[in-house]
Design a protein around this motif. Structure first.
Motif: not given
Length: 109
Positions: A12, A62, A65, A67
């Motif tokens: 990210d 934002e 994430h 996972r």
């Protein structure tokens, strides 16, 4: 002034770096490694005016994430040979860990 320390997964980090550049937010980027999974992370250290803290936190949220990935736990060498087979387990990785700290003084030279 505040110091924001944001730890994000390497997957990210490039998107977050681009957002910081676009928003004219200066950050020191450090390559770090997580302790449990020993996976690559990126740690950002950001000295920022208190008015912009929420803006930075929104960017981190934002772009970071969660996972699921599979990892193989370490084999216990003290166990009998029949118990040493390690099977992959599903773990949740990603997201971000963020610290916001008060700063008495901030200078750039």
């Amino acid at each position: 002034m505040k110091l924001i320390i944001a730890i994000v997964q390497d997957k990210d980090a490039s998107q977050l770096s681009e957002q910081f550049i676009d928003a004219n937010i200066r950050a020191t980027k450090l390559s770090t490694t997580g302790g449990f999974l020993k996976a690559g992370n990126t740690t950002y250290m950001i000295g920022i005016d208190e008015k912009r803290v929420d803006e930075v936190l929104t960017m981190v949220k934002e772009s970071s994430h969660s996972r699921e990935e599979f990892m193989t736990p370490p084999v216990n060498l003290d166990a009998s040979m029949e118990d040493t087979t390690a099977y992959p387990v599903k773990v949740q990785v990603g997201g971000a860990t963020v610290f916001v700290l008060p700063i008495e003084k901030f200078k750039q030279f």
